[in-house]
Enzyme design. Sequence first.
Site, short mmCIF file in Angstrom:
data_model
loop_
_atom_site.label_atom_id
_atom_site.label_comp_id
_atom_site.label_asym_id
_atom_site.label_seq_id
_atom_site.Cartn_x
_atom_site.Cartn_y
_atom_site.Cartn_z
N HIS A 152 0.85 -1.20 0.00
CA HIS A 152 0.00 0.00 0.00
C HIS A 152 0.89 1.25 0.00
O HIS A 152 2.12 1.14 -0.12
CB HIS A 152 -0.97 -0.03 1.19
CG HIS A 152 -0.30 -0.16 2.53
ND1 HIS A 152 0.37 0.86 3.13
CD2 HIS A 152 -0.21 -1.22 3.38
CE1 HIS A 152 0.85 0.45 4.29
NE2 HIS A 152 0.52 -0.82 4.46
N HIS A 189 4.16 1.46 2.15
CA HIS A 189 5.38 0.82 1.61
C HIS A 189 5.95 1.66 0.46
O HIS A 189 7.17 1.84 0.34
CB HIS A 189 5.09 -0.59 1.09
CG HIS A 189 4.45 -1.46 2.12
ND1 HIS A 189 3.13 -1.83 2.06
CD2 HIS A 189 4.95 -1.99 3.27
CE1 HIS A 189 2.85 -2.57 3.13
NE2 HIS A 189 3.92 -2.68 3.87
N CYS A 202 2.43 -10.77 19.83
CA CYS A 202 1.58 -10.19 18.77
C CYS A 202 2.11 -10.74 17.45
O CYS A 202 3.24 -10.42 17.06
CB CYS A 202 1.65 -8.66 18.79
SG CYS A 202 0.87 -7.93 17.32
N CYS A 234 3.07 -8.13 14.73
CA CYS A 234 4.39 -7.53 15.01
C CYS A 234 5.49 -8.58 14.98
O CYS A 234 6.66 -8.23 14.89
CB CYS A 234 4.46 -6.91 16.41
SG CYS A 234 3.55 -5.40 16.63
N CYS A 267 -2.27 -5.43 21.52
CA CYS A 267 -0.97 -4.96 21.05
C CYS A 267 -0.93 -3.44 21.03
O CYS A 267 -1.86 -2.81 20.54
CB CYS A 267 -0.72 -5.52 19.65
SG CYS A 267 0.62 -4.68 18.80
N HIS A 326 -0.91 -2.49 17.11
CA HIS A 326 -2.03 -2.88 16.25
C HIS A 326 -3.40 -2.80 16.92
O HIS A 326 -4.42 -2.81 16.25
CB HIS A 326 -1.83 -4.31 15.71
CG HIS A 326 -0.67 -4.42 14.78
ND1 HIS A 326 0.58 -4.83 15.20
CD2 HIS A 326 -0.56 -4.14 13.46
CE1 HIS A 326 1.41 -4.81 14.17
NE2 HIS A 326 0.75 -4.39 13.12
N LYS A 374 -2.90 5.52 11.16
CA LYS A 374 -1.84 4.87 10.39
C LYS A 374 -2.43 3.94 9.34
O LYS A 374 -3.37 3.20 9.61
CB LYS A 374 -0.96 4.05 11.35
CG LYS A 374 0.22 3.44 10.62
CD LYS A 374 1.00 2.43 11.44
CE LYS A 374 2.04 1.76 10.56
NZ LYS A 374 2.45 0.46 11.03
N LYS A 406 -1.87 -2.79 7.02
CA LYS A 406 -2.52 -3.99 6.50
C LYS A 406 -3.40 -4.61 7.56
O LYS A 406 -4.44 -5.16 7.27
CB LYS A 406 -1.44 -5.01 6.08
CG LYS A 406 -0.72 -4.63 4.82
CD LYS A 406 0.39 -5.61 4.48
CE LYS A 406 1.68 -5.29 5.18
NZ LYS A 406 2.87 -5.92 4.57
O1 ME8 Z 1 7.86 -4.45 9.53
N1 ME8 Z 1 3.53 4.91 6.93
O2 ME8 Z 1 7.37 -5.22 7.42
P1 ME8 Z 1 6.05 -4.37 7.03
C1 ME8 Z 1 4.85 4.91 6.66
N2 ME8 Z 1 9.04 -7.15 7.65
N3 ME8 Z 1 5.55 3.80 6.39
C2 ME8 Z 1 4.88 2.63 6.38
C3 ME8 Z 1 3.51 2.55 6.66
C4 ME8 Z 1 2.81 3.77 6.94
N4 ME8 Z 1 1.51 3.82 7.18
N5 ME8 Z 1 3.14 1.26 6.56
C5 ME8 Z 1 4.24 0.57 6.24
C6 ME8 Z 1 8.05 -5.19 8.60
N6 ME8 Z 1 5.30 1.38 6.13
C7 ME8 Z 1 9.22 -6.14 8.63
C8 ME8 Z 1 10.50 -5.36 8.42
S1 ME8 Z 1 13.14 -5.22 8.13
C9 ME8 Z 1 14.44 -6.18 8.50
C10 ME8 Z 1 11.74 -6.19 8.46
C11 ME8 Z 1 6.67 1.00 5.76
O3 ME8 Z 1 5.53 -4.95 5.77
C12 ME8 Z 1 7.67 1.50 6.79
O4 ME8 Z 1 8.95 1.51 6.23
O5 ME8 Z 1 5.14 -4.26 8.19
C13 ME8 Z 1 7.57 0.44 7.84
O6 ME8 Z 1 8.65 0.46 8.75
C14 ME8 Z 1 7.54 -0.79 6.97
O7 ME8 Z 1 6.77 -0.40 5.81
C15 ME8 Z 1 6.89 -1.98 7.65
O8 ME8 Z 1 6.66 -2.95 6.68
#
Ligand code: ME8
Length: 508
Positions: A20, A23, A128, A131, A146, A149, A296, A299
């Site tokens: 979304h 990302h 969680c 997380c 959590c 979340h 925020k 997903k």
């Molecule tokens: O945490 N606003 O993956 P994830 C800004 N796999 N950035 C956002 C966002 C939002 N509303 N939503 C997502 C994970 N992001 C782990 C990470 S790293 C070794 C492992 C971005 O799919 C932002 O960079 O939940 C956030 O930190 C990341 O997506 C979380 O992606």
Amino acid sequence: MSHDRFYITTPIYYVNADPHVGHAYTTIMADIFARHHRQRGEEVFFLTGTDEHGAKIARAAEAAGHTPKAHADALSARFRDLGRVLEASNDFFIRTTDPKHIAEVQRLLAVMHERGDIYKGSYGGWYCTPCEAFYVEGELGDGNTCPIHGTPVEWLEEENWFFRLSAYRERLLAHFDAHPGWVVPGPRYNEARRMIADGLEDLSISRSQISWGVPVPWDPKQVIYVWVDALFNYWTALGYGAGPDGERFWPPDLQLMAKDILKFHAVIWPALLMAAEIALPERLAVHGYVLKGGEKMSKTTGNLVDPFPFIADYGIDALRYYLSREIRFGEDGTFSAEGFEARYTGELANELGNLLNRTVNMIGRYRDGVIPADRGLDTEIPAEIALRTDEIIAAFNTADVTRAVETAWVLVRALNRLVEQRAPWALAKDPAAGDALDQVLFTLAAGLKSVVVLLWPVIPGSAERALSSLGQDPAAVTLSDAIFGTGVAGARVTAILPLFPRVEGRPE
Ligand code: ME8
């Protein structure tokens, strides 16, 4: 950061659901940094990818009726496609299911085990799954939920392998104290330092009740905790994704993430690296959340904006510009269709697009399409461009994307003011004003060239089209190409369709 290489990363995204705008945000910001550093002439390695193991992914796959690997293949491809549509210039896309990643994670764990940093213990705690993390009672929300979340946590109790995180407290604090800029912005640095100062518990780094993960090398009935597997991606990628001698990029110069995963990156990650005897990253830049309707985008909560319709209607550069400008880097900001439309029409179309259009048309009409010579009458715009270029470089050095874009935009506005003040259409009617007309047309063309080169990291496709229209090589986008006046006089301009055309209707 004065060396000639630059290694930048995004988090690797979970493949539990479609990407979304959240990302897209991190990937675009990282791409802007990567392109800017390429403009400096540095050898850049830009890494992104997907995080594919763990209970969260296994459950999503089960719900979709797929095996975890088939599910991960399909979703990982969606993230890779998003990167292409965003025009992300990443040099590699890592997947934690890559066999070479898995082998290296196992090797690193064995090193940590041999060094005595890993021991067997049992643990019970509130977990969680979104997380993939444990919380202590005091951190939970009302009704055992959590803190990130708001969804219920589960009690999880098992015998696991533990990492002696607590033993790294002093070394971590010493690192923070010796490197005050290692986490930016400052409030995130303070938050992370406080987490360490308040005391650290050892970390359970394996799971016995799930099978979708990397087997612990000396105890294959357990799989490695997904966050340990995931964090090491930043290291493992260099071993097989960066060509021969990929380790020359280590350590990362800039690691981007949102504040949701601050603890993993600013506390656990450096301790893991210390345990594996690997140098620490230079800097973590922690940005805020992209909000929708005040909350925020996530997903787990389903409060999402799909970036694809905006890109289809307005073009990718509009999304890149909007996100970098509207959401102050480091702070939360709201994504709204109205705000998007307002910046698109008010700034991209009316200020930049029209400026190019008018400049090219006037050079066509008054000078047969050839950019006149510099008559040496303008000093203000060249001085301002030099000053703003330095400010943009400084903004990138402090990881402030928004200030860099705003600073480039000051130049767009200065050039628009020049058009209004000098009124070339009036000069064209005065036979004695030939030099003055030459000058303003030259200054506009040269100024625009500098501005679009400076904006290239943000709006690469539009900047390249603008350069072509000004008779310039669209591939000449280094910072030296932004120096006022180089290669402009005598070039032939070509009228093009508007850079940012009017858009009828808009996505919901
Ligand atoms: O945490 N606003 O993956 P994830 C800004 N796999 N950035 C956002 C966002 C939002 N509303 N939503 C997502 C994970 N992001 C782990 C990470 S790293 C070794 C492992 C971005 O799919 C932002 O960079 O939940 C956030 O930190 C990341 O997506 C979380 O992606």
